[in-house]
Write a protein that holds these residues in place. Structure first.
Motif, mmCIF file in Angstrom:
data_model
loop_
_atom_site.group_PDB
_atom_site.id
_atom_site.type_symbol
_atom_site.label_atom_id
_atom_site.label_comp_id
_atom_site.label_asym_id
_atom_site.label_seq_id
_atom_site.Cartn_x
_atom_site.Cartn_y
_atom_site.Cartn_z
ATOM 1 N N ARG A 205 15.710 13.829 30.842
ATOM 2 C CA ARG A 205 16.395 13.091 29.776
ATOM 3 C C ARG A 205 15.644 13.220 28.455
ATOM 4 O O ARG A 205 16.239 13.423 27.403
ATOM 5 N N TYR A 206 14.318 13.077 28.536
ATOM 6 C CA TYR A 206 13.509 13.172 27.325
ATOM 7 C C TYR A 206 13.618 14.573 26.722
ATOM 8 O O TYR A 206 13.739 14.721 25.506
ATOM 9 N N ARG B 258 16.917 14.961 24.981
ATOM 10 C CA ARG B 258 16.920 14.209 23.731
ATOM 11 C C ARG B 258 16.155 14.969 22.650
ATOM 12 O O ARG B 258 16.557 15.005 21.504
ATOM 13 N N GLN B 259 15.040 15.579 23.033
ATOM 14 C CA GLN B 259 14.238 16.304 22.058
ATOM 15 C C GLN B 259 14.937 17.563 21.564
ATOM 16 O O GLN B 259 14.648 18.046 20.480
#
Length: 59
Positions: free
Chosen positions: A23-24, A27-28
């Motif tokens: 997820r991170y 997002r990045q």
């Protein structure tokens, strides 16, 4: 706690951490760096704007 349930708990914990990492990373991918008015660099992750309205023409 038995060894069997302990290994299941560890696998669940690893799966949760892997999901958070994915997820991170997603997002990045969409993140971009901009500068604010004071010249500081700010990372913007996602901006969603709703349709603008003046309040008079809405039903």
């Amino acid at each position: 706690m038995s060894l069997f349930s302990q290994s299941i708990a560890e696998k669940l914990k690893l799966a949760a951490n892997k999901e958070l990492a994915q997820r991170y990373a997603r997002r990045q991918e969409h993140a971009r760096e901009v500068q604010d008015r004071r010249g500081r660099t700010v990372t913007v992750v996602k901006v969603q704007r709703s349709n603008r309205s003046n309040g008079l023409l809405d039903d």
